[in-house]
Design an enzyme around this catalytic site. Structure first.
Site, PDB file in Angstrom:
ATOM      1  N   SER A  81       0.878  -1.188   0.000  1.00 24.81           N
ATOM      2  CA  SER A  81       0.000   0.000   0.000  1.00 24.81           C
ATOM      3  C   SER A  81       0.902   1.220   0.000  1.00 24.81           C
ATOM      4  O   SER A  81       2.082   1.149   0.418  1.00 24.81           O
ATOM      5  CB  SER A  81      -0.855   0.001   1.272  1.00 24.81           C
ATOM      6  OG  SER A  81      -1.421   1.287   1.480  1.00 24.81           O
TER       7      SER A  81
ATOM      8  N   TYR B  32      -1.285  -0.676  10.473  1.00 22.68           N
ATOM      9  CA  TYR B  32      -1.568  -1.017   9.074  1.00 22.68           C
ATOM     10  C   TYR B  32      -0.391  -0.561   8.200  1.00 22.68           C
ATOM     11  O   TYR B  32       0.103  -1.333   7.373  1.00 22.68           O
ATOM     12  CB  TYR B  32      -2.877  -0.361   8.622  1.00 22.68           C
ATOM     13  CG  TYR B  32      -3.190  -0.632   7.168  1.00 22.68           C
ATOM     14  CD1 TYR B  32      -3.295  -1.938   6.680  1.00 22.68           C
ATOM     15  CD2 TYR B  32      -3.367   0.418   6.262  1.00 22.68           C
ATOM     16  CE1 TYR B  32      -3.562  -2.185   5.338  1.00 22.68           C
ATOM     17  CE2 TYR B  32      -3.637   0.173   4.922  1.00 22.68           C
ATOM     18  CZ  TYR B  32      -3.729  -1.128   4.465  1.00 22.68           C
ATOM     19  OH  TYR B  32      -3.983  -1.385   3.139  1.00 22.68           O
TER      20      TYR B  32
END
Ligand code: NAP
Length: 270
Positions: free
Chosen positions: A142, A155
């Site tokens: 990501s 995350y």
């Protein structure tokens, strides 16, 4: 419908979003598929649809990748599929809450899915790829891997792990016939957002890419041999510059004495 055969691709998190689009695109390219996620009904429906529209062989394996017992089943299958040529480590969950509001139990589950599962599956697949001199691993990271301030820090950390693992795999495996790619999507319109705790509609529209466009760009990056693909970045010089800055640090990273600016009276062994 492609008649060329690329072997079998295993896609995790294939029941929705980015993984489902990968499944569709890879079947169209000529891969047979193994689709993994928890939702058996969704996997069944997708497998039937893809098999019908592409003529490829599509199998499903319902598994919760946070559970050791289920991970073992996927690892075992990977060991048995001798024509496995591609692993897409895509299953993942996000979080938007800051540390002070986040539940640490949920953070632990996130690490199990985003860190432990792709690690275990890469370790299961790579020896076969090396033995056959052919195989590829696509790891869905990501943009938060390089911009952890944007969302929840655990995350971001989990996706930085995926990026670092991919860079290391490239370093160790490129000369052994194994291709790797880290994909760093920006905001993509999928169920990720409600699961992570926020509505995608809260983001400016011009930040959000469709899952179809994201995957098509990533596969173009894969074909071009990119190690790191950031689908939205127009100028590759920006990505290359980040890599160059990282590599420029290498000669400085480990020395017998601290930098002079710390004013340490050094005790180097004579
Ligand atoms: P999504 O639509 O929510 O897909 C997540 C997939 O992971 C689903 O197929 C889900 O299926 C599966 N999954 C979730 N928990 C699982 C578990 N415990 N075991 C096995 N499978 C599980 O979201 P997405 O956007 O496509 O996410 C795919 C990847 O892209 C993730 O790694 C995410 O971090 C990354 N990503 C997304 C964005 C974004 O903005 N959407 C941006 C950057 C990176 P089941 O619920 O059926 O298990």
């Amino acid at each position: 419908m492609s008649t060329k055969t690329f072997g079998t691709a295993l896609v995790t998190g294939a029941s929705s979003g980015i993984g489902a689009v990968y499944a569709d695109r890879l079947a169209r390219r000529g891969y047979d598929l193994i689709l993994v996620a928890r939702s058996k009904d969704k996997l069944d429906a997708l497998a039937k649809h893809i098999a019908k529209s592409t003529g490829r062989d599509v199998r499903i394996l319902a598994a919760d990748l946070t559970l050791d017992v289920d991970l073992r089943r996927v690892e075992q299958l990977i060991g048995e599929v001798t024509d496995l040529t591609l692993l897409v480590n895509n299953a993942g969950v996000g979080a938007t809450a800051p540390l002070l509001q986040a539940d640490v139990g949920k953070m632990t589950d996130l690490i199990a899915l985003n860190v432990t599962a792709p690690t275990r599956l890469a370790y299961a697949a790579v020896p076969g790829f090396v033995a056959r001199g052919n195989g590829a691993v696509v790891n869905i990271s990501s943009i938060v891997a390089i911009a952890p301030e944007l969302l929840n820090g655990v995350y971001g950390g989990s996706k930085a792990f995926v990026l670092a693992l991919t860079q290391s795999m490239h370093h160790e495996l490129a000369d052994k016939g194994v291709k790797v790619q880290a994909v760093l999507p920006g905001a993509t319109a999928t169920d990720f957002w409600p699961v992570a705790g926020s509505a995608v509609e809260n983001l400016p529209k011009d930040w959000v890419m469709s899952a179809e466009d994201m995957v098509d760009a990533s596969l173009a990056g894969f074909d071009a041999g990119e190690l790191v693909t950031i689908p939205s970045v127009e100028t590759t010089a920006l990505v290359d510059g980040l890599e160059a800055a990282r590599r420029a640090l290498f000669p400085e990273l480990s020395k017998s004495v601290p930098a002079s600016r710390y004013g340490v009276e050094t005790n180097v062994a004579a």
